[in-house]
Design an enzyme around this catalytic site. Structure first.
Site, mmCIF file in Angstrom:
data_model
loop_
_atom_site.group_PDB
_atom_site.id
_atom_site.type_symbol
_atom_site.label_atom_id
_atom_site.label_comp_id
_atom_site.label_asym_id
_atom_site.label_seq_id
_atom_site.Cartn_x
_atom_site.Cartn_y
_atom_site.Cartn_z
ATOM 1 N N LEU A 274 0.810 -1.215 0.000
ATOM 2 C CA LEU A 274 0.000 0.000 0.000
ATOM 3 C C LEU A 274 0.841 1.262 0.000
ATOM 4 C CD1 LEU A 274 -2.686 -1.126 2.593
ATOM 5 C CD2 LEU A 274 -2.867 -1.171 0.114
ATOM 6 N N ALA B 281 9.879 1.763 6.817
ATOM 7 C CA ALA B 281 8.666 0.965 6.986
ATOM 8 C C ALA B 281 7.961 0.802 5.653
ATOM 9 C CB ALA B 281 7.732 1.611 8.000
ATOM 10 N N LYS C 126 1.764 -2.812 8.978
ATOM 11 C CA LYS C 126 2.917 -1.919 8.856
ATOM 12 C C LYS C 126 4.151 -2.677 9.310
ATOM 13 C CE LYS C 126 4.521 2.707 10.137
ATOM 14 N NZ LYS C 126 4.211 3.934 10.900
ATOM 15 N N ASP D 89 2.889 16.121 12.918
ATOM 16 C CA ASP D 89 3.126 15.706 11.524
ATOM 17 C C ASP D 89 1.820 15.762 10.735
ATOM 18 O OD1 ASP D 89 4.597 14.941 9.359
ATOM 19 O OD2 ASP D 89 4.689 12.821 9.877
#
Length: 992
Positions: free
Chosen positions: A685, A691, A708, A802
């Site tokens: 994805l 990661a 993840k 963020d």
């Protein structure tokens, strides 16, 4: 010339008379009329090309006319030009209109210009009179009124060539002067014609001379080129001759080597025969053991002989036994690896196995291993179709050179062995047509008939050998005569060898022609196969589409686990067939040249036979995976490698049906007892610095999740251990509809796994880039949802730090979800850590003096600006320092098309002073909620997620296989010592 001199004298006399009678009309000079083409004649302005002297005269007259435009003199020249307003433009127009250009000619006595011919001058005079009549209303009447002379002079203006030449004050000019002028002009025109004719002739002569010179130069160049070409041809011929000579020398050297070998063999065999004949016993003529032993003696192989003899002698070993054993071990290991590779490729990609040659290499390794084992065991090797005969093989076992001392013993066992030598040699020659030299080397005790028998086929060898047996069974005395005959027949053998070589060359040429024909046939077959395969490929695609449609119609509440994978494997294998057949058609020439003997007779594609096999083999690993799941990092093998984007997508219908299926979504899952083996990985994805995020499915419940995957070595190398731990801590504490949920975490030796909620709508960033910007209504709804999410985090003493469109996901209902809490942190006071995205980072974070929750409100203002405009306000093509400089200045420029209420909110959020920033005042977050930008927002409906601003776009996902064992993992591990790496892993990641 005399005539010209007379004319000049007459003209001078006329000038003198005219000067005496009328000195004021010096401009109307007959001499000047004939000498210059640019002067004005009797008030006319006819101009022609003149020499430098005539040009100077015309300039003087022209200047005087300019100076005397307003004078009322008796001079007819000035009266004509002063009747109208004679400006410079009229002059230029008149000059350009009257000019009459003729080719230049030589001057006569430097006074007469050759451009003025009689006819041309008359044309000019007519034009001048016409123009004067058009521009000046009735010039003749003006001339008559201004002058006190007779009317006869005016009549002369119409008949004379010179126009208004008699407008001066003198009355002495009559018709004789006009006739004299005509005669002089006629003479001048004749001279002009002769001079022009001479000039043309001179020009033609010069052109002819230049052409001749050019032709000569071209001929010389052609001759030089021909000479150079001849020299090149001679050089090429010399090179060819040198090459031929070198080839001849090489052939001679090879023939000499062959002759030397034959002589050595003859000498050895003669010595053997002498030694055998002295101790001959006629009882062992047809024993197979002696025949086999004599083959070994004649060819230098000592298989199955006495071991004492081999042990006593230190023979020169061609290949050492230790090397052979090591090679054998290596080949055995490689053969096992190839066996595993072939089995896997048969199940996953059979066409790749067929075209890669892996299967053939496996057979080659088996042959090599068998040869090595036989050589180590001391067993005799039988020649095969892929091996040359024994006389050209380098033996791999311990061999000894043939010397007379080797044959001092075992005299009784070596009598009359020529028959067996001939039989075995003929058989070896039939196995390989390229090696015919061994026939002549072993026929030493035969007659001339036996030498010819080596060129025959294997059917004639038996008869020749029987004759040899009869000759050898007579007596021992015949051996000496046979030896003498062998010396005499040696030259015959050389001739036969040459003939055989020629025959071999012819055979090779025929074979090459046959191979070329076979290649052409194979190309034709392959094109037919490719066409058939394209049709089959289209049929498979249609079948798969029908299958998916039927599946969507007849599918109940449960979705089988293997249907999507089976469809993908079928499409994948069909795509492999299609692409690989195209590669074969493009690369037939190279493959056929490299594999003439081994691969020519094989068909590259058989769709009717292998069609069902590769389908079943592609589905088999998926069933095996479901029955006994592999380790988690090896699950990538179950997903076939995809090449076409359109045929390798997980359909959006599959995702929507899975999400909307209440039975799948309602099943209870105990995440505390889940393991990595309970999940099946699908598509990639997204990815980050350390990661990667992949779609996964819980096998028992068939529910889709998001996994993840974080690389531990990269995390430690980038010093992000604390951020990863903070992310887990924050996500485990949060439970909000606008924040992505974290269900569980896993760990293995290399990776950390975060099992999260799957959000199918994608990122908000994609929607902004696709539409350019968002509407005011959509921006208000999404900004309100973000405010509620940040309010929830701030109440938990968590700062996000963020906030950007890439970290805002759209769920299946069209609402916002915050994700990626890598920079989130739980604080009780201001922190000084430097983190965030440059375009959205707050100025207090850049200062390093400490920042708090107000940094998120700065990012909210930047985000609202980007949703309305399409780009963030602080962007620079340079380095990050340029962006940071703009952020510190905080000079934001909102476009005029943005709503005034939105402009006011942005300007109050994007403020460098934290104490003046909206959200950090006494009212806190309520100041933001009560702003007019959110005046139409019902915060309760936003909290309950009642109205979605837009419909999500759920797109099919592409297959992106993630190789967990990538090179970056090993590179990152090399920067850190193993002890430190393990210690930091245990320190930070023990709770996962």
């Amino acid at each position: 010339q005399q005539q010209q001199q007379q004319q000049q004298q007459q003209q001078q006399q006329q000038q003198q008379q005219h000067q005496k009678t009328s000195p004021s009309t010096s401009f109307v000079d007959y001499n000047n009329i004939n000498n210059s083409n640019g002067n004005n004649i009797n008030g006319t302005t006819s101009t022609c090309n003149s020499t430098s002297s005539s040009k100077s005269n015309s300039k003087e007259i022209y200047n005087e006319n300019n100076n005397n435009n307003n004078n009322n003199n008796n001079n007819s020249f000035t009266n004509v030009h002063n009747n109208n307003n004679n400006n410079n433009n009229n002059r230029k127009r008149r000059n350009s209109h009257i000019s009459y250009d003729t080719p230049d000619s030589n001057n006569i006595d430097n006074n007469i210009e050759s451009n003025d011919t009689e006819s041309g001058f008359r044309k000019n005079s007519k034009k001048s009179t016409d123009n004067n009549n058009n521009n000046n209303n009735n010039n003749n009447n003006n001339n008559n009124n201004n002058n006190n002379n007779n009317n006869n002079n005016n009549n002369n203006n119409s008949c004379n060539i010179n126009g208004n030449i008699n407008n001066g004050n003198s009355n002495n000019i009559n018709n004789n002067n006009c006739s004299n002028i005509d005669s002089t002009l006629a003479d001048v025109s004749k001279h002009q014609y002769t001079n022009q004719h001479q000039q043309q002739q001179n020009i033609q002569q010069q052109q002819q001379q230049q052409q001749q010179k050019n032709q000569q130069q071209q001929q010389q160049q052609q001759q030089q080129q021909q000479q150079n070409n001849q020299q090149q041809q001679q050089n090429n011929q010399q090179q060819q001759q040198n090459n031929q000579q070198q080839q001849q020398h090489q052939q001679q050297n090879s023939q000499q080597q062959q002759n030397n070998q034959h002589q050595q063999q003859l000498q050895q065999q003669q010595y053997q025969q002498k030694h055998y004949n002295n101790n001959n016993n006629n009882n062992n003529n047809n024993q197979p053991q002696t025949s086999n032993q004599n083959i070994q003696h004649s060819q230098g192989l000592n298989y199955n002989q006495n071991q004492n003899q081999n042990q006593n002698q230190e023979a020169p070993i061609v290949v050492n036994s230790l090397i052979l054993r090591s090679i054998g071990m290596m080949t055995s290991k490689i053969s096992k690896d190839f066996e595993e590779l072939t089995t896997f490729m048969k199940s996953s990609c059979p066409m790749l196995l067929r075209f890669s040659g892996v299967e053939n290499s496996y057979h080659i390794l088996e042959k090599l291993n068998n040869i090595i084992t036989q050589s180590l065991e001391g067993l005799p090797k039988t020649p095969q179709c892929s091996q040359p005969p024994f006389n050209q093989l380098i033996p791999l076992s311990n061999t000894t050179t043939l010397t007379p001392n080797n044959y001092n013993n075992n005299n009784n066992n070596s009598n009359n062995n020529n028959n067996s030598n001939n039989n075995n040699n003929n058989n070896s020659n039939n196995n390989n047509s390229n090696n015919n030299n061994s026939n002549n080397s072993n026929n030493n005790n035969n007659n001339s008939n036996n030498n010819n028998s080596n060129n025959n086929n294997s059917n004639n060898n038996n008869s020749n050998n029987n004759n040899n047996n009869s000759n050898n069974n007579n007596s021992n005395n015949n051996n000496s005569s046979n030896n003498n005959n062998n010396y005499s027949g040696f030259n015959d053998q050389q001739q036969q060898q040459q003939q055989q070589q020629q025959q071999q060359q012819q055979q090779q040429q025929q074979q090459q022609q046959q191979q070329q024909q076979q290649h052409q046939q194979q190309k034709h077959q392959q094109t037919q196969h490719s066409q058939q395969h394209q049709q089959q490929y289209q049929q498979h695609i249609q079948q798969n589409n029908q299958y998916q449609q039927n599946q969507n119609i007849t599918q109940s509440s449960q979705i089988p686990q293997f249907k999507s994978n089976n469809i993908q494997s079928l499409i994948h294998n069909n795509q492999q067939h299609y692409t690989q057949n195209n590669l074969v058609n493009n690369n037939n020439n190279t493959n056929n040249n490299n594999n003439n003997n081994n691969y020519n007779n094989k068909t590259y594609y058989q769709p009717s036979v292998h069609e069902n096999q590769y389908m079943a083999s592609a589905i088999a690993p998926i069933h095996n995976h479901q029955s006994s799941p592999n380790p988690f990092y090896q699950q990538k093998l179950t997903i076939p490698q995809q090449t076409n984007n359109q045929s390798t997508r997980i359909s959006a219908q599959f995702i929507i049906q899975n999400i909307n299926n209440q039975q799948i979504q309602g099943t209870y899952i105990n995440f505390n007892s889940c393991k990595l083996s309970d999940f099946k990985l699908f598509d990639l994805l997204g990815s980050g610095s350390f990661a990667k995020v992949r779609l996964c499915q819980h096998i028992p419940s068939e529910r889709l999740f998001c996994m993840k995957i974080l690389n531990q070595n990269k995390i430690i190398r980038l010093r992000q251990e604390v951020h990863v731990c903070n992310e887990k801590q924050v996500l485990m504490l949060t439970d909000n509809p606008f924040i992505v949920k974290l269900y569980s975490t896993f760990k293995d030796d290399r990776y950390l796994y975060f099992l999260q909620e799957f959000i199918p709508g994608g990122e908000l960033f994609d929607y902004i880039r696709a539409n350019g910007s968002l509407s005011l209504y959509v921006t208000q709804i999404y900004a309100a949802e973000i405010v509620l999410a940040l309010e929830y985090l701030h109440n938990q003493d968590i700062i996000y730090r963020d906030l950007k469109p890439e970290n805002l996901l759209i769920d299946q209902y069209g609402h916002i979800k915050l994700t990626d809490f890598g920079f989130a942190k739980r604080i009780t006071e201001n922190t000084k850590s430097m983190c965030g995205t440059p375009e959205y980072i707050a100025p207090e974070i850049l200062s390093g003096h400490g920042h708090g929750k107000s940094a998120d409100w700065w990012s909210l203002g930047i985000l609202i600006y980007e949703m309305l405009v399409g780009v963030p306000p602080f962007v620079s093509e340079g380095s990050q320092n340029d962006i940071f400089r703009l952020i510190r200045e905080a000079r934001i420029q909102v476009p005029p098309e943005v709503d005034q209420v939105a402009r006011d909110l942005i300007e109050k959020l994007v403020v460098t002073d934290v104490e003046k920033r909206l959200g950090s005042l006494e009212g806190g977050i309520e100041d933001i909620k009560n702003h007019p930008f959110f005046g139409a927002i019902n915060w309760n409906s936003i909290q309950n997620r009642e109205s979605a601003p837009l419909k999500p776009r759920i797109r099919p996902l592409k297959h992106h296989l993630m190789d967990e064992r990538d090179e970056e993992d090993r590179i990152s591990a090399n920067f850190i010592k193993p002890d430190l790496l393990e210690r930091r892993k245990n320190e930070f990641f023990s709770n996962f």
